[in-house]
Design an enzyme around this catalytic site. Structure first.
Site, PDB file in Angstrom:
ATOM      1  N   GLU A  61       0.802  -1.218   0.000  1.00 22.29           N
ATOM      2  CA  GLU A  61       0.000   0.000   0.000  1.00 22.29           C
ATOM      3  C   GLU A  61       0.843   1.280   0.000  1.00 22.29           C
ATOM      4  OE1 GLU A  61      -2.895  -0.343   3.142  1.00 22.29           O
ATOM      5  OE2 GLU A  61      -3.906  -2.014   2.171  1.00 22.29           O
TER       6      GLU A  61
ATOM      7  N   GLU B   7      -4.998  -8.300  -0.736  1.00 22.33           N
ATOM      8  CA  GLU B   7      -5.420  -8.009   0.633  1.00 22.33           C
ATOM      9  C   GLU B   7      -6.787  -7.364   0.658  1.00 22.33           C
ATOM     10  OE1 GLU B   7      -2.702  -5.923   3.402  1.00 22.33           O
ATOM     11  OE2 GLU B   7      -4.506  -4.945   4.139  1.00 22.33           O
TER      12      GLU B   7
END
Length: 566
Positions: free
Chosen positions: A183, A272
């Site tokens: 991320e 995820e």
């Protein structure tokens, strides 16, 4: 991903709640339905056509994250529940682990990763931060201590990722891939990357990494993070997997036309998510768990991801509860993971035959798997019709509803490629059958070797046919082997023999037992693929290390009969 959204855990850092971010960016509504729910009286849906010949993406698997530093490691029994494929198991075939920030942290998740590999699971890794010596701070908006990787440390960072890859390989865990950054666009508590920085690293440094490279793992599948990679030929050449997270991503944003246009030869993974929330004990919230079933369906059908990976594997809002038992959310994943195994291909199916009914289908050899989600408050009569192949015979099936969890049901019967079933109110069902009419397995393929049936040679026709495909990188490779019975009678029990070129050594395999690991190798069937019908093809494969040779075996025999190599 932040360390936890379910109360503090010892040693964990707290950061901005993702729920706050999702509210800001417009998360998909938790209880939103695709249409008006059917009432209490059952209804009939339009037929769902399954075209077994219309192949879409190859499935790499389903799985979740283990992160011992933040929530503790899985126990030995929990590993079996996570990665086993029998009744009461999740059937996960993918494990995600973190990359340690220093070599002292490399072994934290090794025990779970090693057992996963022993059970045939694919392991990949994502870093949250580089080593502290490579980081510099800067001001990003209101964040005065934001972190980023110094450009002068790019090469050293690539070596750090290589060091972790080497450590895991030397300890029995050959990583399938490693990510550049978890991320990079939601890094309040870890390391930020801009798209320019990511592309530059990929172009200049990622080529030296000795396993597959994944990027960019945007927290919300923000295409502006991955578009520049796809649009830069040099960067794209050093990327093997486009990874994405789906926090608050609307279903309308699941398709990725640019990847279809420019991603040939690359893989597309969802690496995820938790969905629809991380409320305490929401893993067993019902019928909310059915939202997870729809979410997986959309990820496979709308987005055409090849992998679906949850956040924490064991958590009160995850697929495994803290007591090690499968949650209702875990049941949603098991309906896919246990039966849709790595190497299966998604095939065309009528995705939405009725309001709030979602259907997807998959094929592995002669096995066809259908997963159907009914979010309505009443039962639905659903017809499945197979086209592109002949199918008659027994259909194994499993059910999850308010009172049952991946519960095996009485076998059904398909006639001339048609099957009509009643999908109970608020339920998910998985159906497994064979396109050549033979009896399907009553349990999914085991992940540990089983005794080999008596071997009988093929009779009639010509010799078997073998197709051997390699995917190599640095000091490793995977080999996929298709075995086709070109004879006129079934092969009941088989051994495929071949010689690996010098310097190559098998570390793990699937759909067969391989012995020894190098030299003259014998691959023997496991119980669920012992029989190969005339004209049928099965797939086996393995992962191996190499000292540099990427040569292929030059000859194969099946039960002593020379094979034609294509």
């Amino acid at each position: 991903m932040t360390q936890d959204q379910n109360g503090p855990v010892s040693g964990e850092r707290r950061t901005l709640s993702r729920r706050t971010v999702l509210t800001t960016v417009g998360a998909v509504p938790v209880a939103a339905a695709a249409g008006t729910l059917l009432g209490a009286t059952g209804a009939s849906a339009a037929p769902a056509t399954i075209n077994v010949s219309a192949q879409r993406q190859t499935i790499k698997g389903y799985g979740a994250m283990a992160h011992a530093a933040w929530i503790g490691d899985l126990t030995a029994s929990q590993r079996e529940t996570a990665f086993g494929t029998g009744e009461g198991r999740l059937g996960f075939s993918i494990l995600r682990i973190p990359v340690g920030e220093s070599s002292a942290d490399f072994g934290r998740d090794l025990a779970t990763a090693k057992r996963a590999v022993e059970l045939g699971v694919t392991v990949f890794a994502s870093p949250w931060n580089p080593p502290a010596s490579m980081i510099e701070t800067f001001t990003r908006g209101s964040q005065t201590n934001a972190k980023r990787l110094r450009y002068s440390s790019y090469a050293a960072y690539a070596q750090h990722l290589n060091d972790f890859t080497t450590y895991m390989r030397n300890n029995g865990v050959p990583l399938y891939s490693i990510s550049v950054q978890n991320e990079p666009d939601y890094a309040h508590d870890w390391t930020w990357w801009t798209t320019t920085e990511m592309v530059r690293f990929l172009k200049e440094n990622a080529g030296s990494i000795s396993t597959r490279v994944m990027a960019p793992e945007s927290f919300q599948y923000i295409k502006s993070m991955s578009d520049p990679i796809l649009n830069d030929a040099a960067a794209l050449a050093n990327v093997d997997i486009i990874g994405a997270h789906l926090y608050g991503t609307s279903y309308s944003n699941f398709p990725y036309p640019l990847f279809k246009q420019k991603g040939a030869g690359k893989e597309l993974w969802m690496t995820e998510v938790y969905y629809p929330n991380s409320n305490t004990n929401s893993g067993d919230a019902w019928p909310e768990a059915l939202d997870v079933g729809e979410h997986i369906h959309r990820a496979m059908v709308d987005a055409e991801f090849q992998a679906y990976v949850w956040w924490y594997l064991r958590r009160s809002y995850g697929p495994m509860r803290e007591d090690g038992q499968i949650s209702k959310r875990g049941a949603m994943m098991a309906h896919f993971a246990r039966f849709v195994r790595p190497g299966y291909t998604r095939i065309d199916a009528t995705a939405n035959p009725a309001s709030n009914v979602y259907v997807s289908a998959y094929r592995g050899g002669d096995t066809v798997v259908i997963v159907a989600v009914n979010k309505n408050t009443s039962s639905v009569s659903q017809q499945f019709t197979l086209s592109g192949a002949t199918a008659s015979g027994s259909v194994s099936n499993w059910l999850t509803d308010a009172s049952r969890t991946v519960a095996p049901q009485n076998a059904l019967t398909m006639s001339n490629g048609s099957l009509t079933v009643t999908l109970p109110a608020r339920s998910i069902m998985t159906f497994v059958t064979s396109v050549n009419g033979t009896t399907p397995p009553t349990t999914p393929p085991p992940t540990t070797p089983t005794p080999t049936p008596t071997v009988t040679p093929p009779a009639g026709g010509t010799g078997p046919r073998v197709a051997y495909t390699m995917n190599s990188w640095g000091t490793g490779f995977t080999a996929s082997i298709d075995i086709t019975n070109t004879g006129t009678s079934a092969i009941n029990g088989w051994t495929l023999a071949f010689t690996l070129p010098s310097g190559q050594s098998i570390t793990s395999g699937w759909n067969a037992t391989f012995s020894p690991s190098s030299g003259q190798v014998s691959a023997r069937n496991v119980d669920y693929n012992a029989a190969i019908a005339p004209g049928a093809t099965i797939n086996i494969g393995f992962q191996a290390t190499t000292s540099g040779s990427t040569a292929k075996p030059t000859a194969f025999t099946l039960n002593g009969v020379a094979c034609t190599v294509v």
